[in-house]
Design a protein around this motif. Structure first.
Motif, PDB file in Angstrom:
ATOM      1  N   ALA A 194       7.251   2.110  13.170  1.00 58.17           N
ATOM      2  CA  ALA A 194       6.502   1.010  12.540  1.00 58.17           C
ATOM      3  C   ALA A 194       7.483  -0.062  12.069  1.00 58.17           C
ATOM      4  CB  ALA A 194       5.665   1.537  11.376  1.00 58.17           C
ATOM      5  N   ILE A 195       7.841  -0.970  12.970  1.00 56.28           N
ATOM      6  CA  ILE A 195       8.882  -1.964  12.673  1.00 56.28           C
ATOM      7  C   ILE A 195       8.325  -3.386  12.614  1.00 56.28           C
ATOM      8  CG2 ILE A 195      10.696  -0.560  13.700  1.00 56.28           C
ATOM      9  CD1 ILE A 195      10.485  -2.319  16.208  1.00 56.28           C
ATOM     10  N   GLY A 196       7.008  -3.542  12.722  1.00 58.60           N
ATOM     11  CA  GLY A 196       6.414  -4.875  12.786  1.00 58.60           C
ATOM     12  C   GLY A 196       6.760  -5.750  11.600  1.00 58.60           C
ATOM     13  N   ARG A 197       6.576  -5.219  10.390  1.00 57.44           N
ATOM     14  CA  ARG A 197       6.843  -6.017   9.191  1.00 57.44           C
ATOM     15  C   ARG A 197       8.329  -6.363   9.072  1.00 57.44           C
ATOM     16  NH1 ARG A 197       2.764  -2.467   7.266  1.00 57.44           N
ATOM     17  NH2 ARG A 197       0.917  -3.567   6.524  1.00 57.44           N
ATOM     18  N   LYS A 198       9.189  -5.420   9.436  1.00 58.07           N
ATOM     19  CA  LYS A 198      10.633  -5.677   9.360  1.00 58.07           C
ATOM     20  C   LYS A 198      11.033  -6.772  10.340  1.00 58.07           C
ATOM     21  CE  LYS A 198      11.749  -0.936   7.952  1.00 58.07           C
ATOM     22  NZ  LYS A 198      12.465   0.318   8.328  1.00 58.07           N
ATOM     23  N   LEU A 199      10.480  -6.726  11.546  1.00 53.12           N
ATOM     24  CA  LEU A 199      10.799  -7.752  12.525  1.00 53.12           C
ATOM     25  C   LEU A 199      10.209  -9.104  12.128  1.00 53.12           C
ATOM     26  CD1 LEU A 199      10.443  -5.897  15.947  1.00 53.12           C
ATOM     27  CD2 LEU A 199      12.515  -6.869  14.966  1.00 53.12           C
ATOM     28  N   ASP A 200       9.056  -9.064  11.489  1.00 55.42           N
ATOM     29  CA  ASP A 200       8.442 -10.303  11.027  1.00 55.42           C
ATOM     30  C   ASP A 200       9.349 -10.980   9.997  1.00 55.42           C
ATOM     31  OD1 ASP A 200       6.590 -12.312  10.778  1.00 55.42           O
ATOM     32  OD2 ASP A 200       5.283 -11.212   9.412  1.00 55.42           O
ATOM     33  N   PHE A 201       9.863 -10.215   9.064  1.00 57.59           N
ATOM     34  CA  PHE A 201      10.791 -10.759   8.066  1.00 57.59           C
ATOM     35  C   PHE A 201      12.072 -11.253   8.735  1.00 57.59           C
ATOM     36  CE2 PHE A 201      14.471 -10.027   5.292  1.00 57.59           C
ATOM     37  CZ  PHE A 201      14.152 -10.886   4.242  1.00 57.59           C
ATOM     38  N   HIS A 246      -1.628   7.796  11.164  1.00 59.58           N
ATOM     39  CA  HIS A 246      -1.103   7.525  12.503  1.00 59.58           C
ATOM     40  C   HIS A 246      -0.949   6.040  12.824  1.00 59.58           C
ATOM     41  CE1 HIS A 246      -2.793  11.629  12.828  1.00 59.58           C
ATOM     42  NE2 HIS A 246      -1.814  11.809  13.689  1.00 59.58           N
ATOM     43  N   VAL A 247      -1.615   5.177  12.066  1.00 55.54           N
ATOM     44  CA  VAL A 247      -1.595   3.741  12.366  1.00 55.54           C
ATOM     45  C   VAL A 247      -1.283   2.975  11.086  1.00 55.54           C
ATOM     46  CG1 VAL A 247      -2.930   1.777  13.221  1.00 55.54           C
ATOM     47  CG2 VAL A 247      -3.287   4.036  14.232  1.00 55.54           C
ATOM     48  N   GLN A 248      -0.380   2.011  11.172  1.00 53.16           N
ATOM     49  CA  GLN A 248       0.000   1.224  10.000  1.00 53.16           C
ATOM     50  C   GLN A 248      -0.494  -0.223  10.055  1.00 53.16           C
ATOM     51  OE1 GLN A 248       2.472   3.560  11.286  1.00 53.16           O
ATOM     52  NE2 GLN A 248       1.593   4.794   9.644  1.00 53.16           N
ATOM     53  N   ARG A 249      -0.682  -0.773  11.263  1.00 52.63           N
ATOM     54  CA  ARG A 249      -1.108  -2.169  11.387  1.00 52.63           C
ATOM     55  C   ARG A 249      -2.187  -2.293  12.445  1.00 52.63           C
ATOM     56  NH1 ARG A 249       3.732  -6.330  12.109  1.00 52.63           N
ATOM     57  NH2 ARG A 249       2.262  -7.787  11.186  1.00 52.63           N
ATOM     58  N   GLY A 250      -3.031  -3.321  12.271  1.00 50.63           N
ATOM     59  CA  GLY A 250      -4.055  -3.592  13.272  1.00 50.63           C
ATOM     60  C   GLY A 250      -5.455  -3.543  12.675  1.00 50.63           C
ATOM     61  N   THR A 251      -6.373  -4.199  13.350  1.00 45.99           N
ATOM     62  CA  THR A 251      -7.786  -4.120  12.984  1.00 45.99           C
ATOM     63  C   THR A 251      -8.439  -3.116  13.925  1.00 45.99           C
ATOM     64  OG1 THR A 251      -7.841  -6.410  12.205  1.00 45.99           O
ATOM     65  CG2 THR A 251      -9.947  -5.398  12.765  1.00 45.99           C
ATOM     66  N   GLN A 263       3.859 -10.244  15.989  1.00 49.09           N
ATOM     67  CA  GLN A 263       2.517 -10.011  15.432  1.00 49.09           C
ATOM     68  C   GLN A 263       1.776  -8.905  16.188  1.00 49.09           C
ATOM     69  OE1 GLN A 263       2.084 -11.554  12.571  1.00 49.09           O
ATOM     70  NE2 GLN A 263       4.060 -12.511  13.054  1.00 49.09           N
ATOM     71  N   ASN A 264       2.248  -8.574  17.401  1.00 47.32           N
ATOM     72  CA  ASN A 264       1.595  -7.527  18.195  1.00 47.32           C
ATOM     73  C   ASN A 264       2.162  -6.138  17.935  1.00 47.32           C
ATOM     74  OD1 ASN A 264       0.151  -9.576  19.502  1.00 47.32           O
ATOM     75  ND2 ASN A 264       1.746  -9.846  21.044  1.00 47.32           N
ATOM     76  N   ILE A 265       3.121  -6.049  17.033  1.00 47.17           N
ATOM     77  CA  ILE A 265       3.822  -4.786  16.831  1.00 47.17           C
ATOM     78  C   ILE A 265       3.370  -4.124  15.543  1.00 47.17           C
ATOM     79  CG2 ILE A 265       6.098  -3.718  16.536  1.00 47.17           C
ATOM     80  CD1 ILE A 265       7.274  -5.974  18.110  1.00 47.17           C
ATOM     81  N   GLU A 266       3.232  -2.817  15.605  1.00 49.05           N
ATOM     82  CA  GLU A 266       2.836  -2.061  14.412  1.00 49.05           C
ATOM     83  C   GLU A 266       3.941  -2.064  13.376  1.00 49.05           C
ATOM     84  OE1 GLU A 266       1.124   2.353  13.219  1.00 49.05           O
ATOM     85  OE2 GLU A 266       1.438   1.802  15.277  1.00 49.05           O
TER      86      GLU A 266
END
Length: 292
Positions: free
Chosen positions: A242-249, A52-57, A289-292
């Protein structure tokens, strides 16, 4: 994204409670703390979270409250008998110079008395394990919902930042449309100044150099790529997930084109727009950085 969830429940006479806290992180890092005796749930709850979760501590704490249970007291009679015999021998030898051994003193010797807590039976242990795992699933669902609320707020901020980038790209396109004439006039003035001072210049060579200079100053390709990145970013935000990594790139690509725009610019206004673009892009990268 940040979030918090708490789910509690009971199984027979045992109360349990999950607390989940989420903070920003590039990857998924789960920090799990469970009560003694329930270490076996770790693998299962980690699998649930990863679905259910891809990013975050994620900090996940499981608290257990058990009522006091009667304990079984066992006395090691072999050790106790040996101690009584040894104490009697010492007392006979010393006489009245030392007091005889007391019962509480003998029982306090390590190994004489053993207190054993009654363990849960297999059925109770399995039932409690199933209950806390179900509770963890419910807590993850609540956490995902809390993160989704924040995600919608971040999406609104990102949409505004993307619009700001597009506005600046539009301003740059207006300036770029007039650059050929501006560059032509500037080069013409410089050539006339050079020719008036010397007749050794080759007009044909100067013409070629002017074309090369104009080519180097052309930023149309960078503006086209920026617009393509704008369209892509808008689609990602609209699709969600889960678009955080794509947006980061993508933010890195935005920054790359803005840097090239600044380095190739020979116009003061265009350079200012490029620097303004970099500011908005940096703000966008912080939000990403706040997005999964």
């Amino acid at each position: 994204m940040t979030g918090f969830a708490r789910v509690s429940g009971n199984f027979r006479d045992v109360s349990w409670a999950w607390e989940l806290k989420s903070v920003n992180g590039r990857g998924l890092d789960m920090r799990l703390r469970v009560a003694p005796g329930l270490d076996g749930v770790e693998i299962t709850v980690r699998e649930i979270l990863q679905r259910h979760v891809q990013r975050g501590t994620i900090q996940a704490n499981l608290a257990i409250d058990r009522p006091p249970r009667p304990a079984e007291i066992r006395i090691n009679h072999d050790i106790l008998s040996a101690l009584v015999k040894a104490a009697g021998a010492v007392h006979d030898e010393a006489g009245s110079r030392i007091a005889p051994a007391s019962v509480d003193g003998l029982l306090a010797v390590r190994g004489v008395v053993e207190i054993i807590e009654r363990p849960d039976d297999d059925e109770a242990r399995a039932g409690l394990t199933a209950a806390v795992i179900d509770g963890f699933s419910a807590a993850v669902g609540a956490l995902v919902e809390a993160r989704s609320v924040e995600g919608r707020n971040v999406a609104e901020i990102l949409s505004q930042q993307i619009a700001s980038i597009e506005k600046r790209v539009g301003e740059a396109e207006v300036i770029v449309a007039g650059l050929p004439q501006e560059l032509k006039a500037r080069i013409s003035d410089q050539v006339q100044a050079l020719l008036s001072g010397s007749s050794a210049f080759d007009p044909e060579r100067l013409h070629q150099e002017a074309i090369l200079l104009a080519t180097r100053a052309d930023v149309r390709e960078e503006l086209d790529r920026l617009q393509a990145h704008i369209d892509h970013a808008r689609k990602l935000v609209a699709d969600g997930g889960a678009i955080g990594r794509k947006l980061d790139f993508l933010a890195q690509e935005f920054n790359r084109e803005a840097n090239t725009l600044c380095s190739k610019s020979s116009n003061k206004q265009l350079t200012q727009i490029g620097l303004s673009l970099k500011t908005v892009i940096d703000q966008m990268r912080e939000q990403v950085q706040n997005i999964e």
